[in-house]
Motif scaffolding. Structure first.
Motif, short mmCIF file in Angstrom:
data_model
loop_
_atom_site.label_atom_id
_atom_site.label_comp_id
_atom_site.label_asym_id
_atom_site.label_seq_id
_atom_site.Cartn_x
_atom_site.Cartn_y
_atom_site.Cartn_z
N ARG A 134 94.14 97.28 24.53
CA ARG A 134 95.42 97.83 24.07
C ARG A 134 96.45 96.71 23.89
NH1 ARG A 134 96.51 103.11 27.01
NH2 ARG A 134 95.52 103.82 25.10
N PHE A 138 102.49 97.96 24.10
CA PHE A 138 102.35 99.40 24.31
C PHE A 138 103.35 99.87 25.37
CE2 PHE A 138 100.24 103.16 26.16
CZ PHE A 138 99.79 103.83 25.03
N CYS A 258 102.77 103.54 14.80
CA CYS A 258 101.46 104.07 15.19
C CYS A 258 100.36 103.67 14.22
CB CYS A 258 101.52 105.58 15.34
SG CYS A 258 101.69 106.46 13.80
N GLN A 262 97.61 99.71 16.93
CA GLN A 262 98.76 99.75 17.86
C GLN A 262 98.78 101.01 18.70
OE1 GLN A 262 99.04 99.94 14.53
NE2 GLN A 262 99.32 97.78 14.02
N GLU A 263 98.02 102.02 18.33
CA GLU A 263 98.05 103.35 18.94
C GLU A 263 99.48 103.90 18.81
OE1 GLU A 263 94.97 103.38 22.35
OE2 GLU A 263 95.97 101.43 22.46
N MET A 265 103.12 102.65 19.71
CA MET A 265 103.85 101.51 20.28
C MET A 265 105.36 101.70 20.09
SD MET A 265 103.63 97.56 19.29
CE MET A 265 104.92 97.75 18.11
N GLN A 288 102.44 109.00 24.37
CA GLN A 288 101.47 107.95 24.74
C GLN A 288 100.50 108.47 25.79
OE1 GLN A 288 104.24 104.78 25.95
NE2 GLN A 288 103.39 103.50 24.32
#
Ligand SMILES: Cc1ncc(COP(=O)(O)O)c(C=O)c1O
Length: 312
Positions: A134, A138, A258, A262-263, A265, A288
């Motif tokens: 990750r 994050f 997103c 980055q999922e 962030m 998150q």
């Protein structure tokens, strides 16, 4: 400077043209239109390690494959391999490397060999899987700037196609932001409204609702963005898709970036103006946490979004 961690030492095998080969043996011709004219489309997937289940889960494989089909179609590639073949390539590559950690997968499909700008074959493909933890931002988030570059236009080089050639635009914006000492860039589209960043989509909160630019705002149709729109309500967070004006960035109560890389962030500022109090917001944190449960296979309601690698 190279910011992608060099994980070659951890990669035993990649797949090229549907065969497993050592990374060093995967080659592309210097006259391949995939290289000379950027005739290359790709997908980026993440696979998440679940310690309790001792399995790796590929997140939303089918949705990424649907987008790949669309990208290949618009490039007019000659008879590319089927989605089933590509799925098998990914599973075989992950298994051959025996990864037991979070992994990033890049599948590329390109015009290979020797050809002109209009060549539609022969079609080559590759799959590389590499460990990718990750991003550290994050938890802390980053400050972004609005780029002086415009997002490539729908009628010029459509951002909806996940083509390597589109990333020239991303690169210009990303390099400019880096020179300015910012953590990332947001591009406006040719109409002057907000589109997305060089490698991810955007959500901003106003009046307690997360807003994301709609799919005609010059964005890639992000799988992560769609995922958030689908699960946010179950985490008690309201979302809407619509056109976003530049000044709305400066009025945002919370914001995040997103994408598969980055999922989710947090963004803590735009152009030097703080978002909220400059710390990641509570609703962003909630998303998150819910996202993490989903991607790691700890929320059974979303198990359909996961493809197990080892215990299939
Ligand atoms: C330009 C761009 N927008 C958005 C995204 C996010 O898309 P996804 O969530 O499907 O990874 C990416 C990442 O691949 C991207 O490169």
């Amino acid at each position: 400077m190279n910011t992608t961690v060099d994980s070659r030492a951890q990669i035993k095998f990649v797949s090229q043209n549907n065969q497993l080969v050592p990374y060093a043996d995967a080659k592309i011709s210097i006259m391949a239109p995939g290289l000379t004219f950027g005739a290359l489309v790709f997908e980026g997937y993440r696979a998440y390690w679940n310690e309790e289940k001792q399995d790796l889960f590929i997140f939303r494989l089918e949705e990424h494959m649907r987008r790949l089909e669309f990208s290949m179609d618009l490039l007019e590639l000659d008879n590319p391999p089927s989605i089933e073949t590509f799925t098998n390539d990914i599973l075989a590559t992950l298994k051959a490397n025996a990864f037991r950690e979070d992994t990033y997968i890049r599948l590329q499909v390109y015009v290979d060999d020797w050809g002109s700008m209009l060549a539609t074959g022969p079609v080559g493909s590759s799959v590389i899987c590499r460990p990718r933890p990750r991003v550290t931002d994050f938890s802390t988030g980053k400050q972004f700037v609005v780029s002086s570059w415009r997002r490539n236009a729908e009628n010029a080089s459509p951002p909806r196609i996940k083509a390597a050639a589109n990333y020239l635009n991303s690169r210009m914006a990303g390099l400019e932001a880096k020179r300015q000492g910012a953590g990332g860039a947001i591009l406006l589209n040719e109409d002057g409204t907000v589109s997305e960043g060089p490698g991810g989509c955007l959500f901003i909160m106003r009046d307690g609702v997360f807003i994301t630019p709609d799919v005609t705002s010059g964005i890639l149709e992000s799988v992560t963005r769609r995922t958030i729109l689908e699960f946010a309500a179950s985490a008690g967070v309201e979302t809407v898709e619509r056109t976003v004006g530049r000044t709305e960035l400066y009025l945002a109560e919370e914001a995040f970036y997103c994408g598969t890389g980055q999922e989710i962030m947090p963004i803590t500022g735009f152009d030097g103006r703080l978002v909220g109090d400059g710390a990641p917001g509570p609703a962003t944190r909630k998303l998150q946490a819910a996202f993490d449960e989903i991607v790691r296979g700890r929320n059974a309601s979303y198990d359909d979004w996961l493809t197990p690698v080892y215990n299939d």
